[in-house]
Scaffold this active site. Structure first.
Site, PDB file in Angstrom:
ATOM      1  N   ASP A   1      27.957  40.883  32.151  1.00 46.34           N
ATOM      2  CA  ASP A   1      28.784  41.636  31.209  1.00 46.34           C
ATOM      3  C   ASP A   1      28.137  41.528  29.828  1.00 46.34           C
ATOM      4  OD1 ASP A   1      29.342  39.097  30.366  1.00 46.34           O
ATOM      5  OD2 ASP A   1      31.458  39.141  30.892  1.00 46.34           O
ATOM      6  N   SER A   2      28.714  42.229  28.843  1.00 42.59           N
ATOM      7  CA  SER A   2      28.044  42.335  27.544  1.00 42.59           C
ATOM      8  C   SER A   2      28.347  41.164  26.624  1.00 42.59           C
ATOM      9  CB  SER A   2      28.501  43.615  26.860  1.00 42.59           C
ATOM     10  OG  SER A   2      29.873  43.500  26.509  1.00 42.59           O
ATOM     11  N   GLY A   3      29.342  40.372  26.962  1.00 39.76           N
ATOM     12  CA  GLY A   3      29.779  39.313  26.068  1.00 39.76           C
ATOM     13  C   GLY A   3      30.961  39.735  25.213  1.00 39.76           C
ATOM     14  N   GLY A   4      31.168  41.042  25.085  1.00 38.57           N
ATOM     15  CA  GLY A   4      32.231  41.549  24.210  1.00 38.57           C
ATOM     16  C   GLY A   4      33.602  41.035  24.594  1.00 38.57           C
ATOM     17  N   PHE A   5      33.897  41.040  25.877  1.00 45.20           N
ATOM     18  CA  PHE A   5      35.241  40.636  26.286  1.00 45.20           C
ATOM     19  C   PHE A   5      35.564  39.219  25.839  1.00 45.20           C
ATOM     20  CE2 PHE A   5      38.222  38.525  29.054  1.00 45.20           C
ATOM     21  CZ  PHE A   5      39.340  39.299  28.810  1.00 45.20           C
TER      22      PHE A   5
ATOM     23  N   GLY B   1      38.945  46.613  28.568  1.00 47.41           N
ATOM     24  CA  GLY B   1      39.957  46.483  27.533  1.00 47.41           C
ATOM     25  C   GLY B   1      41.352  46.358  28.093  1.00 47.41           C
TER      26      GLY B   1
ATOM     27  N   CYS C   1      36.823  33.114  58.538  1.00 48.72           N
ATOM     28  CA  CYS C   1      36.075  32.328  57.544  1.00 48.72           C
ATOM     29  C   CYS C   1      35.736  30.942  58.110  1.00 48.72           C
ATOM     30  CB  CYS C   1      36.860  32.208  56.238  1.00 48.72           C
ATOM     31  SG  CYS C   1      38.042  30.844  56.177  1.00 48.72           S
TER      32      CYS C   1
HETATM   33 ZN   LIG Z   1      40.135  31.690  56.455  1.00 51.43          ZN
END
Ligand SMILES: [Zn+2]
Length: 361
Positions: free
Chosen positions: A49-53, A203, A292
């Site tokens: 990401d840009s860092g802005g957030f 935003g 999983c």
């Molecule tokens: Zn699981």
């Protein structure tokens, strides 16, 4: 999680935060150590990401009780989410036409990011997908300020494109405009007309899930159909359906691992709280039909509950792994359903069971 575990559960792309890497260890250290892929030993695609957030939200959000994902929608209850840290420094970010000056939350040092430096840092890190530097607004900002920030974001978008050095990395524009219909439409129109490779919607997404849905509906029809669309920071199971149906392709969200660390796991019947006393002698896996590692190995609910009670680190790993698998598997089912033209059927089938479980939990 290790990269091998993420691979095995079906993760295709990882996201790294420019703000955090800028402050620690610094982009130069990452570059010295071979770039971001080598640094974290992930040979698949990466997004930065840009860092802005983080620049804007770590101050404003902590001060006003609005954060990403946790308490993101101030109009809705977030009682199922773990408590947020409140003892942070007050907002210390100043925005001007050229960029933003802020205080590091780690050591209090003064830092600065501009469209040009954000792109330069992301190119040095070497992710495959980079994001334009923007000024996100909060749901508590009014229309006037949200418009100013959006227009500044548009001027910064052009500067991000001009400062690009590496054409081998994709660059996404960011649509802003808060929960204001005219602003979101204008921003999607403007960003959609620039030579980006894709787009992220960022935003404030409003004060409720309903407003978030409206924000997406105002934005996506005005974006080039061929662009991938990323919704920043969203990813609960019910959100995936609602947002995919409105044209979103990509998500990033801390929820699966954050919830996992706090003992909350996704199941087809809603969230299960692994720390509940009723699970003490429960021999069942989290979910019998889950593929999983945690469930296939038949770790019992009673054992997982014991690991949490003993503060054993394996608890966090096993529950994070299950949650990440659950979300990956859900997105796989959503993609298959789109191809088979039965997304609405899958949504109704999944959500009726999931919501019923949430209601009785
Ligand atoms: Zn699981």
């Amino acid at each position: 999680m290790t990269p091998a575990e993420l691979r095995a559960l079906g993760a295709g792309v990882l996201l790294a935060n420019t703000y955090h890497l800028l402050l620690r260890p610094g982009p130069d250290v990452v570059r010295e150590l071979g770039g971001l892929h080598r640094f974290m030993a992930w040979d698949g695609p990466l997004v930065t990401d840009s860092g802005g957030f983080q620049v804007f939200s770590l101050g404003f959000g902590l001060e006003h009780g609005v954060g990403k994902q946790i308490g993101m929608f101030p109009g809705e209850s977030s009682e199922n989410m773990p408590p947020r840290t409140r003892n942070q420094a007050p907002r210390l970010v100043r925005v001007d036409e050229d960029g933003a000056t802020f205080t590091s939350h780690i050591d209090g040092s003064r830092q600065r990011l501009t469209p040009e430096s954000s792109i330069a840092i992301q190119e040095a890190l070497g992710a495959d997908i980079t994001l334009a530097f923007d000024e996100p607004t909060s749901p508590l900002h009014d229309a006037d300020y949200t418009r100013q920030a959006m227009e500044r974001t548009h001027r910064w978008a052009r500067r991000c494109i001009s400062s690009r050095q590496r054409s081998d990395l994709a660059l996404y524009g960011i649509v802003q405009g808060g929960a204001f219909e005219d602003l979101r439409k204008a921003s999607a129109q403007f960003i959609g007309g620039l030579p980006f490779d894709g787009v992220a919607i960022g935003g404030s997404l409003g004060k409720s899930k309903a407003e978030m849905h409206a924000v997406i509906e105002w934005s996506t029809p005005r974006l080039p159909p061929a662009w991938p669309r990323h919704l920043l920071g969203i990813g609960e199971p019910e959100d995936l359906f609602a947002c995919v149906e409105r044209g979103i392709d990509q998500f990033d969200c801390v929820a699966p691992t954050r919830l996992g660390r706090h003992g909350q796991v996704y199941t087809a019947d809603g969230r299960l709280h692994m720390t509940s006393p009723e699970l003490k002698e429960d021999p069942r896996p989290i979910q019998a039909e889950c593929g999983c590692y945690t469930c296939a190995t038949s770790f019992s609910r009673g054992y997982l509950r014991h690991l949490f009670a003993a503060h054993e680190l394996l608890a966090y790993t096993l529950c994070s792994l299950h949650n990440l698998y659950f979300i990956q598997q859900l997105m796989r089912q959503i993609r298959d359903a789109i191809r088979a033209d039965r997304l609405a059927d899958l949504r109704d089938q999944f959500l009726s069971r999931y919501a019923a479980g949430l209601a009785t939990a």
